[in-house]
Scaffold this motif. Structure first.
Motif, short mmCIF file in Angstrom:
data_model
loop_
_atom_site.label_atom_id
_atom_site.label_comp_id
_atom_site.label_asym_id
_atom_site.label_seq_id
_atom_site.Cartn_x
_atom_site.Cartn_y
_atom_site.Cartn_z
N SER A 21 7.45 -3.11 -17.11
CA SER A 21 7.31 -2.62 -15.74
C SER A 21 5.97 -1.92 -15.60
O SER A 21 5.69 -0.94 -16.27
CB SER A 21 8.43 -1.61 -15.43
OG SER A 21 8.35 -0.56 -16.36
N ALA A 22 5.09 -2.47 -14.76
CA ALA A 22 3.81 -1.81 -14.49
C ALA A 22 4.01 -0.87 -13.31
O ALA A 22 4.60 -1.26 -12.30
CB ALA A 22 2.77 -2.86 -14.15
N PRO A 23 3.58 0.37 -13.43
CA PRO A 23 3.78 1.31 -12.31
C PRO A 23 2.87 0.93 -11.13
O PRO A 23 1.94 0.13 -11.28
CB PRO A 23 3.34 2.65 -12.91
CG PRO A 23 2.39 2.28 -14.00
CD PRO A 23 2.84 0.96 -14.53
N SER A 24 3.17 1.50 -9.97
CA SER A 24 2.32 1.23 -8.81
C SER A 24 0.93 1.80 -9.09
O SER A 24 0.75 2.64 -9.94
CB SER A 24 2.90 1.94 -7.58
OG SER A 24 2.77 3.34 -7.77
N LEU A 25 -0.03 1.27 -8.32
CA LEU A 25 -1.41 1.67 -8.55
C LEU A 25 -1.56 3.19 -8.40
O LEU A 25 -2.23 3.84 -9.17
CB LEU A 25 -2.31 0.95 -7.53
CG LEU A 25 -3.77 0.78 -7.99
CD1 LEU A 25 -3.82 0.12 -9.34
CD2 LEU A 25 -4.55 -0.02 -6.98
N LYS A 26 -0.87 3.76 -7.37
CA LYS A 26 -1.00 5.20 -7.14
C LYS A 26 -0.47 5.98 -8.34
O LYS A 26 -1.04 6.98 -8.74
CB LYS A 26 -0.22 5.60 -5.88
CG LYS A 26 -1.03 5.41 -4.61
CD LYS A 26 -0.35 6.09 -3.45
CE LYS A 26 -1.25 6.05 -2.22
NZ LYS A 26 -0.60 6.58 -1.04
N MET A 27 0.61 5.48 -8.90
CA MET A 27 1.22 6.18 -10.02
C MET A 27 0.33 6.05 -11.26
O MET A 27 0.13 7.01 -12.02
CB MET A 27 2.60 5.58 -10.28
CG MET A 27 3.51 6.50 -11.06
SD MET A 27 3.80 8.02 -10.15
CE MET A 27 3.92 9.14 -11.50
N ILE B 296 -3.49 8.18 -15.47
CA ILE B 296 -4.83 8.27 -16.08
C ILE B 296 -5.35 9.70 -15.96
O ILE B 296 -5.87 10.27 -16.92
CB ILE B 296 -5.80 7.30 -15.38
CG1 ILE B 296 -5.36 5.86 -15.63
CG2 ILE B 296 -7.22 7.52 -15.88
CD1 ILE B 296 -6.09 4.85 -14.80
N ARG B 297 -5.15 10.29 -14.78
CA ARG B 297 -5.65 11.67 -14.61
C ARG B 297 -4.91 12.63 -15.55
O ARG B 297 -5.50 13.58 -16.05
CB ARG B 297 -5.48 12.10 -13.16
CG ARG B 297 -6.60 11.55 -12.29
CD ARG B 297 -6.50 11.98 -10.86
NE ARG B 297 -6.35 13.42 -10.74
CZ ARG B 297 -5.87 14.03 -9.65
NH1 ARG B 297 -5.51 13.31 -8.60
NH2 ARG B 297 -5.76 15.33 -9.61
N ALA B 298 -3.64 12.33 -15.79
CA ALA B 298 -2.88 13.19 -16.72
C ALA B 298 -3.50 13.14 -18.12
O ALA B 298 -3.58 14.16 -18.80
CB ALA B 298 -1.43 12.72 -16.77
N LYS C 139 6.15 10.21 -27.50
CA LYS C 139 6.16 11.58 -26.97
C LYS C 139 4.94 11.82 -26.10
O LYS C 139 5.01 12.46 -25.06
CB LYS C 139 6.20 12.58 -28.13
CG LYS C 139 7.55 12.65 -28.82
CD LYS C 139 7.52 13.71 -29.89
CE LYS C 139 8.88 13.81 -30.59
NZ LYS C 139 8.79 14.63 -31.79
N ILE C 140 3.81 11.31 -26.55
CA ILE C 140 2.58 11.51 -25.77
C ILE C 140 2.75 10.86 -24.39
O ILE C 140 2.46 11.45 -23.35
CB ILE C 140 1.36 10.90 -26.50
CG1 ILE C 140 1.06 11.72 -27.76
CG2 ILE C 140 0.14 10.85 -25.60
CD1 ILE C 140 -0.04 11.18 -28.62
N LEU C 141 3.28 9.63 -24.42
CA LEU C 141 3.46 8.90 -23.15
C LEU C 141 4.41 9.68 -22.24
O LEU C 141 4.19 9.79 -21.04
CB LEU C 141 4.04 7.50 -23.46
CG LEU C 141 3.77 6.44 -22.40
CD1 LEU C 141 2.29 6.34 -22.10
CD2 LEU C 141 4.28 5.09 -22.84
N GLU D 140 5.20 13.03 -17.38
CA GLU D 140 5.62 14.28 -16.72
C GLU D 140 4.46 14.87 -15.91
O GLU D 140 4.62 15.26 -14.75
CB GLU D 140 6.06 15.32 -17.76
CG GLU D 140 7.40 15.00 -18.40
CD GLU D 140 7.68 15.90 -19.60
OE1 GLU D 140 7.08 17.00 -19.66
OE2 GLU D 140 8.47 15.51 -20.47
N LEU D 141 3.28 14.91 -16.56
CA LEU D 141 2.12 15.47 -15.84
C LEU D 141 1.80 14.62 -14.61
O LEU D 141 1.50 15.13 -13.54
CB LEU D 141 0.90 15.50 -16.76
CG LEU D 141 0.91 16.56 -17.86
CD1 LEU D 141 -0.29 16.36 -18.78
CD2 LEU D 141 0.84 17.95 -17.25
N ALA D 142 1.89 13.29 -14.77
CA ALA D 142 1.56 12.38 -13.67
C ALA D 142 2.50 12.65 -12.50
O ALA D 142 2.09 12.66 -11.33
CB ALA D 142 1.67 10.94 -14.14
#
Length: 1836
Positions: free
Chosen positions: A344-350, A355-357, A450-452, A457-459
């Motif tokens: 499952s690829a997340p939506s572009l916004k997500m 990435i920012r997280a 765990k990193i993911l 969570e941050l995202a």
């Protein structure tokens, strides 16, 4: 609340300017027309509407939309949303189209086409709501294009009056009054950037690596340029890059879309992020320092001149991994056999938020713990905060990291500190992350899931921040109909009514003013600090354990110092100083020292003070200027606390001794220190005031942690608004005065550390730091340089007065600069600042005055008790000229002694004393390092060997003072680098140098030690010594007198060599008076006794009968023509010349040669009877004579002709002397020369070198026998022979001459001699080469230049290539002599290279010279008698000083050493013998090698000791006597591997690859000095022990460490034989037997070995000295090569044997190489020997012994007859040397002979020793044996 839009602008094409090249835009209308007060109208909007320039088009384009960003002067960003559509232009003006459009037009239409001009609707806002702007402007366009009923003025008015909340996650629905509805969501927290999906798009366009590269470039302040053909994408990309940089804010030029007209902005020097349309790609090509990212092509181009520092590892790798997990989730499962059906690829916004997280996490890791490095300097009225960069980098362990250092220095980070440093404010996601999640991130490292999880969570949080109400999609905005822009008859955009719009705006503003102001409720709180860095950074356990032990040592040492246990402390000190390399130990030191400071002061005694200062200095030594670990900071209070009393009222503080460190001159260090202290004081200020109010609470809070400064500050900021005005003023004033008082304190501290103890010396600038603070270098400039720097500096800075005040000036300026900076930053009032500037010069001046007193007193200090001077032991007769001067022996370029490459405690530097005796310079002392402090270090060399002395200045580690010193170099390869102790006055050092010089270069040779030994040194300085020996003196006088008379005119040429006494001479002829006759006879008898005569007789070159006449049949005679040294001053008195040449001829011939050194015979080959001659080089006329043919008719009896004829006659006489000068032409035809290939007498190369190449001029081994029926052998040893040399014939005489002299001479084919011109090096080159060799082997200082390694410098010295050359020439001569040609060596003056070559030739050709006796004879004959100029070449006297030292003899000894290495079994003496000679030929301890010729020695009365003169017991005049005596006592000169082969000619390899550097040049023994003065070395150990006993305080130990360069290995672990001899000696002593000389024991054993019949092994084993071996019994033997016969039963001492020592070749197979010399690598079986003929013979035993059959072997090569028990026996039972055989006769059967044999089968062999009786099986066999033996004899 804020306005959604500030301005609405309508921009159109300016039609009036159409004619110009570039079109322009103009603002048609703008609303409101008046600027808002809070927001002026931005300039230049029309440029941004059409970034690529205003142009007319020939067709309608669809409307476009993008957002440009303008930044105003107060760095506010304005978002300009541009909506552009096209309108038709009236065709009347169509003729003024520009060319570009014309082209387009002509392509499509024939008639002039309609033109379209762009028109833009622009919204200007400070909010970035792209979609709302797009919708709103779209609505306006729709109303216009579709002609909707809504009024445009209303819509625009509503748009401009619409207000929305800024943050807080509110949701607002707006309508513009055209039946539309939009929902605006504001982010929850406006500090987090809003990115919608721009970040994800950026990664899609450029990829992970490229974006990371851009990210790092932006953070490290590089210029970044985006290119794309889409404007909106440029804006998005720039926005994305900024979003990634959060929490840092970009503070440089930021222009997402740059218009064409402003392209020159790209060449600005400051960093930027700019977007440009890709149309202008070519314009960006010449930008050299800009990183260009092409969004459409997905590339990032980095110019060559830019280096982008990337993230530190492992962060870089982790970030890449995390990004690839998000952007490419399929990658993980790409290799699975059963991949999941869908990933499952997340939506572009997500994806964008994920990435920012990742980047948010990255920053949290990069900056973790940053709050612990913030210094809060002021709390009120506004907090002032500074970041301690060095401490942060140091604690994080990232000092070396380029990236983080640059980021921390950057503007963005400065903004970050200002914005986020505040202790009391609203906090956001980043603050929480960096405070609470660091531990979690640490724990999760390595677990991808765990990193993911964390990233997701941050995202979520980021996404929620942007879209607080995700469900709402209630937009309703009318869109224009499809393709409406293509309508043909489109009316232009109407002009709007300004009044209406303005009225709507005014209405709304009035309404707003009446409304209550909306206060943004900020949730302020204390910012959490998170865990301190130390808690996060983990250390590994083993290092901790290791450092724990070190810290224990540091603590113990310090406690010993303070308990005054100095000896203990001294032992630990080196370990402590070594531990100081580690950070933990340095921290520990500062903490421990802190404990010993009471009330800011700790008074120590001198020794304690010394120790503490040394530790501090060592601690600071490894600090950089940044002081990232805070060591200097921790020591700063201590250096002003520790002190010692120098005298009443004068105290010296530690700071005066630790100024030599670069950190004190770094202004950033002082700032950080200052801020840290200010923070502590301000914290204390508020803690006190709280403490007064809450005494009772404090009791409860006691155990809790104290509040940090930031916590206090945040509390204060919270209370601030509630305080009264007075209270606020009071606090502000308290803080300000705190800062001010600290500034005064620091002005003092800085003057302490910057003003040197001796202010007069100008030694201030320890680094360039004081000059220009910005370029603080880490160079460690010591004071010697500093003084000069200070002076030159002074002239530049424009200060005139160069007295002591200039130092003060620098310091004042430095402190002023510091005070200005910190006081303005921390808000000190101007009055205070002025006051400070007035105070600083006074502070400095006061301090200078106290320092002067301290400096004065410190000079008067009694020196610290230094180790007792150890006196060196002296030789008998050696006396001290100067008592010991206390010095330090400094390490030089040899690393072993200093601990260098082998590690271990350094033996140098050592402290002790230097002694000057009549014979040597001796240093004796103990190492400064206490770990080896009980060892004794001795370095010495003979004064006579001193080659260079220069003054140096050096720093001794123990005290930081620079001391003057000397560097003394000796040609015995020794170097003394000494630094005089402070207590040694420079006068004493000068006296030492003068004495040294006087002793090194005495006026006359009588001043050398060999003469003065035993006299008192004062006397030695007198010019003339008392005459001991009158009769001898008269003899010498007479001799000289006669010589003077005889000397003819030819001496004019030799003037430069003659001592002044002989300059004026009459040339009377030789007249004999009676007196002369007597002296003549005496001279003769002396001369006959000389060694050379014995040698001439040995070779059969003539015997001297009393009548001095000779039997005429001998070819040579001993001529006495030079007995008065009249013909040639530098030749011996007796010379060998051809029989036929008269003495008077000789006198004439001698004039052709340099120095009159005419050719004389010095050796004859006993086999081929070829002779070796030597002479000086020819004068010009001599050369001519050499090449003149005999047949040329003489033009007249001119002088030259007669001389050259006689010269020719002389050479012919030499040729005639050779027995096989047979055929008419005098040539030996060598036609069969190359045919055969058999082994011959003589060995090539090293025993171990099987087939190395050799490139001699003569590459053939010339056949061993030219007589007889033997074929000539040619053993090729490598390269092919040189055709030019090996011509078809051999000359009978080869003259080896110097190429340069023989220029232009043509050989005459009719002569019987041939000239071989060769190139040789002259003495100048030897000197130069030797200098370089010494520097390579004993460098003065460690080489810093990596290219100058030991091997490189060795190669450049060319020493080995000179050795190669000498060996090459020598082997050539050996070859020629061996093939029966005579050789005359005639090079230079005949006393340097000639001597080297001639001696080597004899050594190689004649085994006799390889014995001790023979070698001595060789040196006496060729070097001493034939006048090698030892005194001149060794620069032994003042007169010879200028000529310098030329080690010609040393070079010869080195050649012998090379040969010795290749043939270790051929020499009776060891390498040590050669080293001994090398040392003593320059030491002047013996008289042997003094003066330049026999003549000079006779003149001084040296040559002949009178018969009656009793030699004094100890003082040896001759080195040979000394060696003989020593050789009887100890086997040190005897080579146990000596097993010569008879008549062996050696042919060593001379290639440089086969040469080894002599270890004499590199080895040394520090425990005893050079071992060549045997008496000194023997007596040493006992003396040292006595010293120990007297000095009870010294620690006693029995340990013995064998240390390279310290111990004499051969003494500590002697070889087996020396050990056994020593045991024998001890046993004899115990048993009370008379001790026998080792030589006698040895000779006995050797003798018994020869005669022993070896039937039973048991008898052998019983012999006391035989070492039993584990080999088979019949292989036992003496353990060393004792057999003179080279038979194979010798025991292998397996050196580096090629085969294993026990392997015995099976019978029939050949073992190893076929050479009898292989005793090393192989046991030889009978097969591998040379057997010319063999068979059984009966032999009669000695007297009364029976006849026995024995197996006899005749060996032609070795010239022996050997016999064995039977055919298979490998043990030879006896050897008959054929050289001793006198005759072979038919014999008669005696008693007990075999009965069956005929009488004629008996024959007798008579030798010099006895008669052997043989009998063969029958007569034929007997005859064959007799013939074979006869032929062997005739060959010999």
């Amino acid at each position: 609340m804020a306005r959604l839009a500030d301005y609405f602008v309508l921009v159109g094409y300016e039609l009036d300017k159409r004619g110009s090249r570039d079109g322009q835009g103009q603002i048609l209308q703008r609303f409101p027309e008046k600027d808002w007060e809070d927001n002026p109208f931005p300039q230049g909007i029309e440029l941004f509407c059409q970034p690529s320039g205003w142009q007319l088009f020939t067709e309608r384009n669809p409307p476009t939309f993008f957002v440009a960003v303008l930044t105003d002067i107060s760095s506010e960003r304005h978002y300009c949303a541009c909506f552009t559509f096209w309108e038709a232009v009236e065709s009347a003006q169509s003729h003024s189209r520009n060319g570009e459009e014309e082209e387009e037009a002509s392509a499509s239409h024939v008639q002039p086409a309609q033109l379209f001009a762009p028109k833009s609707l622009v919204l200007v806002s400070r909010l970035d709501h792209t979609e709302v702007f797009r919708n709103s402007l779209g609505l306006i366009y729709t109303i216009y294009v579709d002609g909707l009923s809504a009024s445009l003025e209303n819509v625009i008015g509503n748009l401009l009056t619409c207000t929305i909340p800024i943050t807080g996650g509110a949701q607002r629905t707006i309508s513009l009054g055209a039946g539309d509805r939009q929902v605006i969501q504001t982010p929850i927290n406006d500090s987090l950037p809003v990115s919608s999906c721009s970040v994800a798009l950026l990664f899609r366009q450029l990829g992970i690596t490229n974006v990371l590269c851009l990210f790092c470039a932006a953070l490290t302040e590089h210029k970044i340029l985006f290119l794309s053909s889409s404007y909106q994408r440029l804006t998005d990309a720039c926005r994305a890059l900024l979003a990634l940089m959060f929490p840092l804010k970009y503070s440089f030029t930021y222009v997402p879309i740059l218009p064409a007209q402003l392209l020159e902005v790209l060449s600005t020097p400051t960093p930027f992020i700019i977007g440009v349309s890709s149309i202008f790609h070519s314009e960006t090509q010449e930008l050299l320092d800009v990183v260009i990212a092409d969004l459409d092509g997905g590339t990032v181009t980095i110019p060559e001149c830019i280096h982008i520092s990337l993230l530190p590892e492992p962060l870089l790798h982790q970030t890449r991994e995390a990004l690839s997990m998000i952007l490419d989730p399929e990658l993980e499962v790409a290799d699975l056999a059963f991949p999941p059906s869908t990933v499952s690829a997340p939506s572009l916004k997500m994806q964008d938020k994920e990435i920012r997280a990742v980047f948010l996490r990255l920053f949290a890791q990069l900056l973790q713990g940053y709050r612990w490095c913030l210094h809060i300097i002021r709390i009120h009225p506004e907090p002032v905060i500074r970041f301690h960069k060095a401490a942060f980098l140091g604690q994080r362990g990232l000092v070396e990291d380029d990236f983080l250092t640059k980021v921390l220095e950057g503007m963005a980070f400065a903004g970050f500190v200002t914005e986020r440093g505040a202790p009391y404010r609203a906090i956001d996601l980043f603050d929480e992350l960096v405070a609470y999640e660091v531990k979690r991130m640490r724990a999760e490292e390595g677990s991808k899931q765990k990193i993911l999880q964390h990233i997701k969570e941050l995202a979520e949080q980021l996404y929620k921040n942007e879209n607080p109400y995700p469900a709402v999609t209630m937009h309703k905005v009318q869109k224009p109909t499809e393709g409406c822009y293509l309508r043909l008859h489109q009316r232009p955009f109407p002009r709007l009514d300004e009044g209406t719009v303005q009225w709507i705006i005014d209405q709304a503003t009035a309404k707003l003013q009446t409304a209550p102001p909306a206060v943004k409720a900020e949730k302020k709180c204390m910012v959490p600090s998170g865990p301190p860095i130390a808690a996060i950074m983990e250390r590994n356990g083993s290092a901790l354990a290791n450092s724990a032990r070190r810290l224990e040592v540091v603590r113990n040492c310090i406690s010993y110092v303070f308990e005054n246990k100095m000896l203990e402390a001294k032992k630990l000190l080196p370990a402590v100083l070594r531990a100081m390399k580690g950070r933990a130990a340095r921290h520990c030191l500062t903490q421990e020292l802190n404990l010993h400071v009471q009330q800011n002061r700790a008074v120590l005694d001198h020794q304690q003070f010394d120790f503490i200062v040394r530790m501090m200095n060592c601690c600071l030594q490894d600090c950089t200027a940044m002081d990232e670990h805070g060591i200097a900071a921790a020591l700063l209070p201590l250096v002003t606390a520790f002190c010692r009393k120098l005298s009443p009222g004068i105290t010296q503080f530690a700071y005066s001794c630790v100024q030599e460190h670069v950190v004190w001159t770094n202004i950033q260090f002082w700032e950080a220190m200052f801020y840290c202290d200010v923070q502590n004081h301000i914290r204390a200020l508020y803690l006190e005031s709280n403490g007064e109010n809450h005494v009772d609470e404090e009791g409860k809070e006691g155990p809790q942690e104290e509040k940090s400064a930031l916590e206090i500050a945040s509390e204060q900021r919270r209370l601030w608004p509630t305080m009264s005005r007075e209270k606020q003023q009071e606090l502000i004033q308290k803080e300000e005065s705190t800062v001010f008082s600290q500034a005064i304190h620091y002005a003092n501290r800085m003057s302490y550390l910057l003003l040197p103890l001796d202010t007069s010396k100008n030694r201030l600038l320890r680094s360039s730091g004081l000059g220009d603070v910005e370029s603080v270098s880490n160079s460690f400039v010591t004071n010697s340089i500093a003084g000069s720097v200070a002076e030159s500096y002074d002239t530049e800075s424009g200060f005139e007065d160069a007295e002591s005040s200039d130092v003060a000036n620098y310091v004042v300026r430095f402190i002023n600069r510091f005070v200005d900076k910190v006081c303005t930053e921390s808000g000190v009032t101007n009055e205070h600042l002025k006051g400070l500037h007035i105070m600083i010069p006074d502070i400095v001046q006061m301090h200078i005055e106290t320092l002067d007193a301290v400096h004065r007193e410190s000079k008067r200090l009694p020196p610290i008790q230094k180790p007792k001077l150890l006196r060196p032991s002296l030789l008998v007769g050696e006396e001290c000229v100067m008592e010991g001067l206390r010095v330090y022996l400094m390490p030089d370029g040899r690393e072993e002694a200093a601990g260098g490459n082998i590690g271990g405690p350094p033996l140098l530097p050592a402290e002790g004393a230097i002694f000057l005796t009549t014979y040597r310079i001796v240093f004796k002392g103990t190492p400064s390092d206490p770990l080896v402090g009980e060892q004794v270090v001795i370095r010495s060399f003979p004064i006579a060997s001193l080659t260079k002395e220069k003054k140096i200045s050096t720093t001794v580690q123990t005290d930081q003072f620079i001391q003057e010193g000397l560097q003394l170099r000796s040609c015995t390869f020794q170097l003394l680098r000494i630094a005089f102790d402070v207590e040694v006055a420079s006068e004493s050092a000068e006296v030492f140098r003068k004495h040294l010089h006087k002793l090194r270069y005495p006026q006359h040779v009588r001043g050398t030690f060999a003469f003065t030994v035993g006299q008192s040194p004062k006397q030695a300085m007198q010019p003339k010594a008392k005459e001991k020996n009158p009769s001898l003196r008269t003899l010498s006088k007479n001799l000289v007198k006669n010589a003077k008379k005889t000397i003819g005119r030819q001496y004019v040429t030799r003037k430069k060599y003659t001592p002044p006494a002989w300059e004026h001479r009459s040339s009377q002829h030789f007249q004999e008076d009676d007196e002369d006759e007597i002296s003549d006879k005496m001279t003769m008898s002396h001369l006959v006794e000389r060694a050379c005569c014995r040698d001439y007789q040995r070779m059969g070159l003539g015997t001297l009968s009393n009548s001095l006449t000779r039997s005429k049949n001998e070819p040579f005679r001993i001529s006495t023509v030079n007995r008065m040294y009249a013909i040639c001053r530098s030749y011996p008195g007796l010379l060998i010349v051809p029989q036929s040449i008269q003495d008077n001829t000789i006198q004439r011939i001698s004039r052709c040669y340099r120095q009159n050194r005419f050719p004389v015979v010095c050796w004859r080959n006993s086999r081929t009877k070829a002779v070796l001659l030597r002479s000086g080089g020819l004068h010009g006329k001599g050369v001519v004579g050499l090449f003149k043919s005999q047949n040329t008719p003489a033009a007249g009896p001119s002088q030259t002709d007669s001389t050259s004829l006689e010269q020719e006659k002389y050479l012919q006489a030499v040729i005639n002397s050779m027995p096989h000068y047979a055929d008419a032409s005098g040539r030996n035809t060598l036609s069969g020369f190359t045919s055969a290939h058999m082994s011959s007498a003589g060995k090539w190369g090293s025993i171990r070198a099987s087939g190395r190449m050799s490139n001699y001029v003569l590459n053939m081994e010339i056949g061993s026998r030219l007589a007889g029926k033997d074929l000539l052998s040619a053993q090729h040893n490598g390269a092919p022979s040189e055709a030019s040399f090996l011509r078809q014939h051999r000359a009978s005489l080869y003259i080896i001459g110097d190429k340069s002299q023989l220029k232009g001479a043509k050989p005459d084919p009719l002569q019987h001699w041939e000239v071989v011109p060769i190139e040789v090096f002259d003495v100048r080159q030897v000197k130069a080469s030797f200098k370089k060799l010494i520097k390579a082997c004993v460098p003065g200082s460690p080489s810093t230049d990596p290219s100058l390694t030991y091997l490189r410098t060795l190669e450049e010295s060319e020493w080995l290539s000179q050795i190669h050359k000498i060996l090459q020439i020598s082997v050539l001569v050996v070859e020629l002599l061996d093939t029966g040609s005579s050789v005359l060596v005639s090079l230079e003056d005949g006393w340097d290279i000639t001597t080297q070559v001639v001696s080597l030739v004899q050594l190689l050709s004649d085994p006799y010279y390889r014995t001790m006796e023979g070698f001595r004879l060789l040196v006496e004959k060729e070097w001493l008698s034939f006048g090698h100029r030892f005194s001149h070449r060794g620069a032994q006297t003042l007169a010879a000083q200028s000529s310098g030292f030329a080690p010609v003899f040393l070079q010869f000894l080195d050649c012998v050493h090379q040969i010795h290495l290749q043939f270790p079994m051929e020499f009776e003496f060891t390498q040590y013998y050669l080293k001994f000679l090398s040392y003593h030929y320059v030491s002047n301890r013996f008289r042997t090698f003094l003066l330049d010729s026999d003549y000079e020695r006779i003149e001084l009365g040296l040559l002949y000791e009178e018969k009656g003169e009793r030699k004094s017991q100890q003082v040896y005049k001759s080195i040979w006597d000394y060696i003989d005596r020593l050789n009887k006592k100890t086997p040190v000169f005897f080579n146990y591997m000596y097993a010569p082969e008879d008549g062996e000619v050696l042919r060593p390899y001379s290639n440089i690859s086969n040469l080894k550097v002599w270890d004499y040049y590199t080895q040394e023994v520090l425990s005893e000095g050079p071992s060549y003065d045997w008496e000194l070395v023997q007596g040493q150990p006992e003396q040292v022990e006595e010293v120990d006993r007297q000095d009870s305080s010294a620690p006693q130990t029995k340990r013995k460490i064998i240390w390279p360069c310290y111990d004499n290995r051969s003494r500590v672990e002697p070889d087996a034989i020396s050990k056994l001899l020593e045991e024998l000696h001890n046993l004899e002593a115990e048993l009370g037997q008379v001790p026998e000389c080792w030589k006698d024991v040895w000779d006995k054993v050797k003798a018994s070995q020869r005669t022993e019949t070896r039937q039973e092994v048991s008898r052998m084993a019983s012999s006391s000295l035989l070492m039993s071996s584990s080999l088979l019994p019949h292989r036992r033997s003496l353990g060393v090569y004792l057999q003179e016969s080279g038979v194979g039963s010798t025991l292998n001492l397996s050196l580096d044997s090629d085969t294993s020592s026990t392997s015995t070749p099976s019978s029939g197979k050949q073992g190893g190489r076929k050479s009898t010399s292989n005793l090393y690598s192989q046991f030889q079986m009978s097969e591998s020997e040379n057997r010319s003929y063999e068979g059984t013979l009966y032999k009669k035993g000695a007297f009364m012994k029976p006849w026995k059959p024995r197996w006899f072997v005749l060996d032609k090569t070795k010239h022996q007859l050997r016999y064995y028990d039977n055919r298979n026996d490998t043990e030879c039972k006896g050897v008959i040397d054929l050289a001793e055989v006198e005759s072979i006769t038919p014999g008669t059967p005696t008693m007990g002979a075999p009965k069956t044999v005929e009488e004629k089968a008996f024959f007798d062999l008579k030798t010099t020793k006895r008669v052997y009786n043989f009998c063969a099986q029958d007569v034929q066999l007997a005859q064959q044996w007799i013939d074979r033996i006869q032929s062997c004899l005739s060959d010999a």
